[in-house]
Enzyme design. Structure first.
Site, short mmCIF file in Angstrom:
data_model
loop_
_atom_site.label_atom_id
_atom_site.label_comp_id
_atom_site.label_asym_id
_atom_site.label_seq_id
_atom_site.Cartn_x
_atom_site.Cartn_y
_atom_site.Cartn_z
N ALA A 70 10.73 0.98 4.36
CA ALA A 70 11.36 -0.33 4.50
C ALA A 70 10.48 -1.17 5.42
O ALA A 70 9.76 -0.62 6.26
CB ALA A 70 12.75 -0.17 5.09
N GLY A 115 11.56 4.83 2.88
CA GLY A 115 12.01 4.26 1.61
C GLY A 115 11.04 4.54 0.46
O GLY A 115 11.44 4.50 -0.72
N GLU A 118 11.90 7.91 -0.73
CA GLU A 118 13.23 7.74 -1.34
C GLU A 118 13.14 7.05 -2.71
O GLU A 118 13.83 7.42 -3.65
CB GLU A 118 14.14 6.96 -0.39
CG GLU A 118 14.52 7.79 0.84
CD GLU A 118 15.19 6.98 1.94
OE1 GLU A 118 14.60 5.97 2.37
OE2 GLU A 118 16.29 7.35 2.38
N GLU A 138 12.11 8.37 9.53
CA GLU A 138 13.17 7.53 10.12
C GLU A 138 13.57 7.95 11.53
O GLU A 138 13.82 7.11 12.38
CB GLU A 138 14.41 7.53 9.21
CG GLU A 138 14.26 6.74 7.93
CD GLU A 138 13.58 7.50 6.81
OE1 GLU A 138 13.05 8.61 7.03
OE2 GLU A 138 13.57 6.98 5.68
N1 DAK Z 1 6.87 -2.16 7.44
C1 DAK Z 1 6.16 -3.26 7.74
N2 DAK Z 1 4.84 -3.28 7.83
C2 DAK Z 1 4.18 -2.13 7.64
C3 DAK Z 1 4.85 -0.92 7.35
C4 DAK Z 1 6.27 -0.96 7.24
N3 DAK Z 1 7.01 0.09 6.93
N4 DAK Z 1 3.93 0.06 7.23
C5 DAK Z 1 2.74 -0.52 7.44
N5 DAK Z 1 2.87 -1.82 7.69
C6 DAK Z 1 1.83 -2.79 7.97
C7 DAK Z 1 1.26 -2.58 9.38
O1 DAK Z 1 2.08 -3.20 10.34
C8 DAK Z 1 -0.09 -3.25 9.24
O2 DAK Z 1 0.09 -4.64 9.30
P1 DAK Z 1 -0.97 -5.58 10.12
O3 DAK Z 1 -1.00 -5.04 11.50
O4 DAK Z 1 -2.28 -5.37 9.38
O5 DAK Z 1 -0.41 -6.97 9.99
C9 DAK Z 1 -0.49 -2.92 7.81
O6 DAK Z 1 0.72 -2.59 7.12
C10 DAK Z 1 -1.42 -1.73 7.72
O7 DAK Z 1 -0.83 -0.65 8.41
P2 DAK Z 1 -1.60 0.19 9.57
O8 DAK Z 1 -2.62 -0.65 10.24
O9 DAK Z 1 -0.54 0.83 10.39
O10 DAK Z 1 -2.35 1.28 8.68
P3 DAK Z 1 -2.78 2.75 9.13
O11 DAK Z 1 -3.67 3.25 8.05
O12 DAK Z 1 -3.28 2.77 10.53
O13 DAK Z 1 -1.40 3.60 9.09
C11 DAK Z 1 0.72 4.28 8.16
C12 DAK Z 1 -0.73 3.77 7.88
C13 DAK Z 1 1.48 4.29 6.84
C14 DAK Z 1 0.64 5.73 8.71
C15 DAK Z 1 1.38 3.37 9.23
O14 DAK Z 1 1.25 2.01 8.79
C16 DAK Z 1 2.83 3.66 9.43
O15 DAK Z 1 3.21 4.60 10.13
N6 DAK Z 1 3.69 2.80 8.86
C17 DAK Z 1 5.12 2.86 9.09
C18 DAK Z 1 5.75 3.98 8.32
C19 DAK Z 1 7.22 3.99 8.54
O16 DAK Z 1 7.69 4.37 9.65
N7 DAK Z 1 7.93 3.48 7.57
C20 DAK Z 1 9.35 3.19 7.72
C21 DAK Z 1 10.15 4.41 7.48
S1 DAK Z 1 11.82 4.07 7.80
C22 DAK Z 1 18.25 1.01 5.38
C23 DAK Z 1 18.05 2.24 4.86
C24 DAK Z 1 16.82 2.80 4.86
C25 DAK Z 1 15.77 2.17 5.44
C26 DAK Z 1 15.97 0.93 5.94
C27 DAK Z 1 17.19 0.35 5.92
N8 DAK Z 1 19.55 0.45 5.37
C28 DAK Z 1 20.65 1.30 4.95
C29 DAK Z 1 19.78 -0.92 5.71
C30 DAK Z 1 14.48 2.80 5.41
C31 DAK Z 1 13.76 3.01 6.47
C32 DAK Z 1 12.39 3.45 6.36
O17 DAK Z 1 11.75 3.41 5.36
#
Ligand code: DAK
Length: 264
Positions: A70, A115, A118, A138
């Protein structure tokens, strides 16, 4: 009726296969509300065109990510009402994927986190590139999976593995995902789409009603006690004999020719 135009996804149809590509490569294809709405609208197109679209592939744009979860930037400041709306949008979209009559295949080309795992888990089948990485991080953000991850991942890999992945928040690579049954095939990045489309074509050569029914009874039966699930299969097996596809499929075998299914 004219079809919607999209900002955050690409939607393409060729050779009877629809491809839905999440297209926000700058944020690693993170899912925000607009993207979820567009995914939902594209799924309505697929649902409404079973004669034209026989299979759906879902993938991510760019070299790096399928979907990195997400959109954390868009999500972190949500109030409770907005969070509930985001949840509703995601469940609506992911539920639509499962309920499609057509087979859906996730072509996981890179990071599939939160997500992203998922979304892939909502598809019928997952093919991954050797560069793919899966995870449910998460808990590292102080929340639990909220797009079905505690349930769909568990059904795919079992409770122990799901708990290990979800509680640790750790990523696994494509090889490990294959080993635990989270993905059905691993391909080199430049072969991922070819292999995914080949599978779609193999499936499309079969009777579409039978394929749709098989998917339905596998999914619905999985939550029933075995005797009821077998009864359910028996009912649907009987129903296939009310279709032209059954007559055509069996006639074609007896006449030693390739079947030409019409989905009737
Ligand atoms: N959201 C927003 N931006 C993201 C992102 C994300 N999930 N993942 C990456 N980006 C963005 C980074 O901020 C960066 O943006 P800039 O700084 O260039 O502007 C760009 O993408 C490139 O990312 P990195 O520079 O971090 O790239 P790396 O190769 O260094 O790292 C990475 C890649 C995938 C390991 C890292 O980006 C990372 O850890 N990303 C976050 C992964 C994550 O934690 N995803 C979220 C999981 S939680 C809900 C239910 C479910 C959910 C939500 C709501 N409700 C019931 C309402 C779900 C939640 C999730 O999915």
């Amino acid at each position: 009726m004219s079809e919607p135009t999209f900002q955050n996804i690409l939607f393409d149809e060729s050779e009877g296969i629809a491809t839905l590509t999440i297209n926000r490569p700058k944020s690693l294809n993170a899912l925000d509300a607009t993207t979820l709405k567009e995914i939902s609208a594209a799924l309505d197109i697929v649902k409404g065109a079973p004669d034209r679209i026989k299979a759906l592939i879902i993938t991510g744009s760019g070299e790096k990510a399928f979907v990195a979860g997400a959109d954390i930037g868009a999500m972190h400041a949500l109030n409770a009402i907005e969070a509930r709306e985001l949840s509703r949008l995601a469940h609506e979209a992911f539920g639509k994927i499962e309920r499609l009559q057509q087979i859906t295949i996730a072509a996981v080309n890179g990071y599939a986190l939160g997500g992203g795992t998922e979304l892939a888990s909502s598809c019928d089948i997952r093919y991954a590139s050797t560069k793919a990485k899966f995870g449910q991080p998460e808990v590292t953000l102080g929340v639990i999976p909220g797009f079905g991850g505690t349930q769909r991942l568990t059904r795919l890999v079992g409770r122990g593995k799901a708990k290990e992945m979800i509680a640790s928040g750790a990523m696994i690579d494509a090889k490990e995902a294959y080993r635990i049954g989270l993905v059905e095939e691993v391909a080199e990045p430049d072969e991922l789409m070819v292999k995914t489309r080949d599978l779609a074509k193999k499936i499309m050569a079969n009777g579409p009603i039978a394929v749709g029914m098989a998917k339905y009874v596998i999914d619905r039966g999985a939550d029933l006690p075995l005797d009821l699930a077998i009864d359910f299969e028996t009912q649907l097996w009987g129903e296939t004999f009310a279709t032209e596809d059954q007559t055509e499929g069996m006639n074609a075998f007896l006449e030693k020719r390739k079947a030409s299914f019409t989905g009737k």
